[in-house]
Scaffold this motif. Sequence first.
Motif, PDB file in Angstrom:
ATOM      1  N   MET A   1       0.844  -0.891  -0.154  1.00 37.10           N
ATOM      2  CA  MET A   1       0.407  -0.021   0.273  1.00 37.10           C
ATOM      3  C   MET A   1       0.804   1.164  -0.056  1.00 37.10           C
ATOM      4  SD  MET A   1      -1.964   2.219   3.137  1.00 37.10           S
ATOM      5  CE  MET A   1      -1.246   2.644   3.093  1.00 37.10           C
ATOM      6  N   LYS A   2       1.760   1.541   0.850  1.00 35.44           N
ATOM      7  CA  LYS A   2       2.708   2.381   0.970  1.00 35.44           C
ATOM      8  C   LYS A   2       3.428   2.424  -0.475  1.00 35.44           C
ATOM      9  CE  LYS A   2       3.659   3.352   5.125  1.00 35.44           C
ATOM     10  NZ  LYS A   2       5.222   3.727   6.853  1.00 35.44           N
ATOM     11  N   ALA A   3       3.664   2.045  -1.175  1.00 38.06           N
ATOM     12  CA  ALA A   3       4.144   1.612  -2.534  1.00 38.06           C
ATOM     13  C   ALA A   3       3.447   2.089  -3.268  1.00 38.06           C
ATOM     14  CB  ALA A   3       4.570   0.396  -3.560  1.00 38.06           C
ATOM     15  N   ASP A   4       1.974   2.249  -3.496  1.00 37.65           N
ATOM     16  CA  ASP A   4       1.336   2.866  -3.993  1.00 37.65           C
ATOM     17  C   ASP A   4       0.529   4.004  -3.682  1.00 37.65           C
ATOM     18  OD1 ASP A   4      -1.143   1.979  -6.184  1.00 37.65           O
ATOM     19  OD2 ASP A   4      -2.416   2.165  -4.744  1.00 37.65           O
ATOM     20  N   ARG A   5       1.226   4.856  -2.598  1.00 37.62           N
ATOM     21  CA  ARG A   5       1.165   5.803  -1.757  1.00 37.62           C
ATOM     22  C   ARG A   5       2.100   6.376  -2.796  1.00 37.62           C
ATOM     23  NH1 ARG A   5       1.877   7.136   4.179  1.00 37.62           N
ATOM     24  NH2 ARG A   5      -0.461   5.913   4.174  1.00 37.62           N
ATOM     25  N   LYS A   6       3.437   6.370  -2.615  1.00 35.11           N
ATOM     26  CA  LYS A   6       4.434   6.882  -3.124  1.00 35.11           C
ATOM     27  C   LYS A   6       4.452   7.272  -4.230  1.00 35.11           C
ATOM     28  CE  LYS A   6       9.659   6.653  -3.137  1.00 35.11           C
ATOM     29  NZ  LYS A   6      10.805   5.480  -2.730  1.00 35.11           N
ATOM     30  N   TYR A   7       3.771   6.244  -5.134  1.00 41.05           N
ATOM     31  CA  TYR A   7       3.648   6.523  -6.943  1.00 41.05           C
ATOM     32  C   TYR A   7       2.805   7.790  -6.807  1.00 41.05           C
ATOM     33  CZ  TYR A   7       1.081   5.994 -11.170  1.00 41.05           C
ATOM     34  OH  TYR A   7       0.733   6.530 -12.289  1.00 41.05           O
ATOM     35  N   TYR A   8       1.434   7.457  -5.657  1.00 37.96           N
ATOM     36  CA  TYR A   8       0.786   9.141  -6.399  1.00 37.96           C
ATOM     37  C   TYR A   8       1.588  10.190  -5.781  1.00 37.96           C
ATOM     38  CZ  TYR A   8      -2.969   5.818  -8.059  1.00 37.96           C
ATOM     39  OH  TYR A   8      -2.900   5.428  -9.331  1.00 37.96           O
ATOM     40  N   LYS A   9       1.939  10.114  -4.254  1.00 36.33           N
ATOM     41  CA  LYS A   9       2.709  11.184  -3.960  1.00 36.33           C
ATOM     42  C   LYS A   9       4.099  12.463  -4.790  1.00 36.33           C
ATOM     43  CE  LYS A   9       4.429  13.865  -0.855  1.00 36.33           C
ATOM     44  NZ  LYS A   9       5.536  14.653  -1.526  1.00 36.33           N
ATOM     45  N   GLN A  10       4.266  11.444  -5.485  1.00 39.12           N
ATOM     46  CA  GLN A  10       5.293  11.324  -6.552  1.00 39.12           C
ATOM     47  C   GLN A  10       4.393  12.384  -7.735  1.00 39.12           C
ATOM     48  OE1 GLN A  10       9.068  10.883  -6.932  1.00 39.12           O
ATOM     49  NE2 GLN A  10       8.404  13.125  -8.416  1.00 39.12           N
TER      50      GLN A  10
ATOM     51  N   GLU B   1      -2.449   9.310  14.631  1.00 35.29           N
ATOM     52  CA  GLU B   1      -0.965   9.024  13.841  1.00 35.29           C
ATOM     53  C   GLU B   1      -0.359   8.489  14.197  1.00 35.29           C
ATOM     54  OE1 GLU B   1       0.075  12.329  13.796  1.00 35.29           O
ATOM     55  OE2 GLU B   1      -1.281  13.693  13.829  1.00 35.29           O
ATOM     56  N   GLY B   2       0.907   8.088  13.425  1.00 31.88           N
ATOM     57  CA  GLY B   2       1.315   6.396  13.610  1.00 31.88           C
ATOM     58  C   GLY B   2       0.908   5.915  12.698  1.00 31.88           C
ATOM     59  N   ALA B   3       0.948   4.896  12.491  1.00 31.18           N
ATOM     60  CA  ALA B   3       0.446   3.108  11.520  1.00 31.18           C
ATOM     61  C   ALA B   3      -1.062   3.394  11.252  1.00 31.18           C
ATOM     62  CB  ALA B   3       0.681   2.143  12.673  1.00 31.18           C
ATOM     63  N   THR B   4      -1.955   4.730  11.626  1.00 33.49           N
ATOM     64  CA  THR B   4      -2.678   4.164  11.251  1.00 33.49           C
ATOM     65  C   THR B   4      -3.320   5.834  11.054  1.00 33.49           C
ATOM     66  OG1 THR B   4      -4.341   4.808  13.329  1.00 33.49           O
ATOM     67  CG2 THR B   4      -3.685   2.546  13.508  1.00 33.49           C
ATOM     68  N   GLU B   5      -2.647   6.081  10.108  1.00 29.06           N
ATOM     69  CA  GLU B   5      -2.330   8.076   9.363  1.00 29.06           C
ATOM     70  C   GLU B   5      -2.641   7.128   8.314  1.00 29.06           C
ATOM     71  OE1 GLU B   5       1.953   7.724   8.845  1.00 29.06           O
ATOM     72  OE2 GLU B   5       0.897   9.788   9.579  1.00 29.06           O
ATOM     73  N   GLY B   6      -3.631   8.251   7.630  1.00 28.50           N
ATOM     74  CA  GLY B   6      -3.437   8.248   6.134  1.00 28.50           C
ATOM     75  C   GLY B   6      -3.055   9.082   4.818  1.00 28.50           C
ATOM     76  N   GLY B   7      -2.968   9.125   3.129  1.00 27.10           N
ATOM     77  CA  GLY B   7      -2.883  10.077   2.518  1.00 27.10           C
ATOM     78  C   GLY B   7      -3.607  10.858   1.951  1.00 27.10           C
ATOM     79  N   TYR B   8      -3.525  11.611   1.497  1.00 25.65           N
ATOM     80  CA  TYR B   8      -4.030  12.372   0.756  1.00 25.65           C
ATOM     81  C   TYR B   8      -3.668  12.920  -0.700  1.00 25.65           C
ATOM     82  CZ  TYR B   8      -8.226  15.880  -0.466  1.00 25.65           C
ATOM     83  OH  TYR B   8      -8.964  16.602  -1.690  1.00 25.65           O
ATOM     84  N   TYR B   9      -3.854  13.304  -1.842  1.00 22.67           N
ATOM     85  CA  TYR B   9      -3.231  13.457  -3.055  1.00 22.67           C
ATOM     86  C   TYR B   9      -4.583  13.963  -3.803  1.00 22.67           C
ATOM     87  CZ  TYR B   9       0.292  11.604  -0.486  1.00 22.67           C
ATOM     88  OH  TYR B   9       1.596  11.131   0.716  1.00 22.67           O
ATOM     89  N   ALA B  10      -4.771  15.265  -4.355  1.00 26.41           N
ATOM     90  CA  ALA B  10      -4.883  15.408  -5.351  1.00 26.41           C
ATOM     91  C   ALA B  10      -4.096  16.853  -5.987  1.00 26.41           C
ATOM     92  CB  ALA B  10      -6.715  16.335  -5.043  1.00 26.41           C
ATOM     93  N   TYR B  11      -4.742  16.268  -7.536  1.00 29.34           N
ATOM     94  CA  TYR B  11      -3.540  16.943  -8.120  1.00 29.34           C
ATOM     95  C   TYR B  11      -4.096  16.899 -10.124  1.00 29.34           C
ATOM     96  CZ  TYR B  11      -2.010  12.299  -9.803  1.00 29.34           C
ATOM     97  OH  TYR B  11      -1.899  10.858  -9.624  1.00 29.34           O
TER      98      TYR B  11
END
Length: 515
Positions: free
Chosen positions: A435-444, A462-472
């Motif tokens: 999942m973090k690899a997916d997040r890294k792709y969209y962050k880039q 915070e910590g292990a349960t946090e989530g990402g959000y990217y709109a572009y």
Amino acid sequence: MDLHDVLRELVTDHGAGILDDATGFRGVLDDVLAEDQATTGDINLLVDAVRFGVLHPLGEMIDGGADPARAVEEAGARLARDRGGDDQAASSWAAAVLGYAVGKVPAAVVLRYRSSRPASGQLPPPTTGPAAPYAPPATAWPPPPTTAATPTPAPAAPPPYQQPYAAPASYPPAPGGYAPPAGFGTPPPSKKKRGAGLWVAAAVAGVVVVGGGIAGAIALSGDDQPPGGKDKESSGPKEPAVDVTPAALDERYSALASRISTGTSDCEADDPGQGETEVVQCSVSTGTLRLVTYADETALTAARTARLDYRAGTLTSDEDANALYEYDPERGGTSDPALVYWDSRSAKQSAVLEGEGSATIDAVVATFTSTSPRVTEPTAPAHPKLREFIDINMDVARCTRERTFFTGETEESNCESGEDGIIVNVGRYATRKEMKADRKYYKQQYDDSTGQGGGGTWRFGEGATEGGYYAYLDESGETATLYWDWNSEDCYCYGVARNFEGDLDKLETWWPSDE
């Protein structure tokens, strides 16, 4: 000169910077390519690969030790989805061409996709509207290799990449991905042929040892039995023959389907492998049907675990009492056969339909459905944590299961957003790492975009349960993307919403920013 060689020469002469800007890249291609070197579809696809930033994550995967062919599959899958569900084989070709141009991908990988993707003139233009439902391309993948009786000359072109999928140790399947137990999945030689071979060998050996004396006596007497007057095959009690008539198969395998023999022909009993008590293999219009009865639940569980992998292109359902597995090679990006597996724990039986030649997954599924199976394809998100994730800002009842796009996904669904022009995909990975690899792709993608949003947030602590959000907004201004994920234990879920009219404000208004 082939198109991928032209691009490599351009990068050598002018630097990899020509692959940084999609508009400038199109101008370069229009200037240097002859009409017979690329179609408009080829150029559009390569330009989209640059626009959606395929090269950066592809290079990172390869530099991190990933096999180039597998990295190309991953990059191609993301490009296909970014383009609205386009053909993955064509998208992987574009990723391979760009990777070859910068020296990251070997020519053999490019040639694999050049031979297996549809003709370039059939490639669709860049997506400018809502994605159509997934459908296999007009040209099917090459048929899987078959075992010949005598060696055949090696092909001139490099063979397709067929490295088996290797699942992380934390996946439910056994480490190493699909690795059937001994005797599972590969028909052993039939008993009749093996017995004939042993008798011929014994007869030849007898002639050599005794110099023809016994053989001559047998010939004069007309007795074709071995010395001692006893046939080896009849020295002990014979096992009863397996009844492979349609009526008998329908009765014995009724726990799998009410009409398992539908469309079958040339059914034969095979020697059971380890943990198996009966094996029957039949021909069907799309390939083969293999029926197995196991000695106990342990053997069935081992066979099921080996089969339910998480490579791209799969649809899985494991209800304990029954399991179903489908593999679509078009979406998975391989030349493996299309396949449907299902089983019954109470009966300790399984069935495998394997396509042959150009048989597509849709054709194999149609054969599966014709048997009136006791299990059905999953149509909705299954994992409880994923359903909770979806219900936060959408209605889970408006989500429909589909085969996965990426290696490591346990399931993926397409969801109706409730807003015109917004298309949503949601999915769940088996591990936090995936999942973090997916997040890294969209962050880039977000960092490289020409327009960035930020009106919404995704907070679960915070910590292990946090989530990402990217709109572009992408470079062309044609596609707005919103990505979010939930890094919660046993979820590792993500969502991607798109608007193909470039309306980023609409996406962020749709998003529940007060959550």
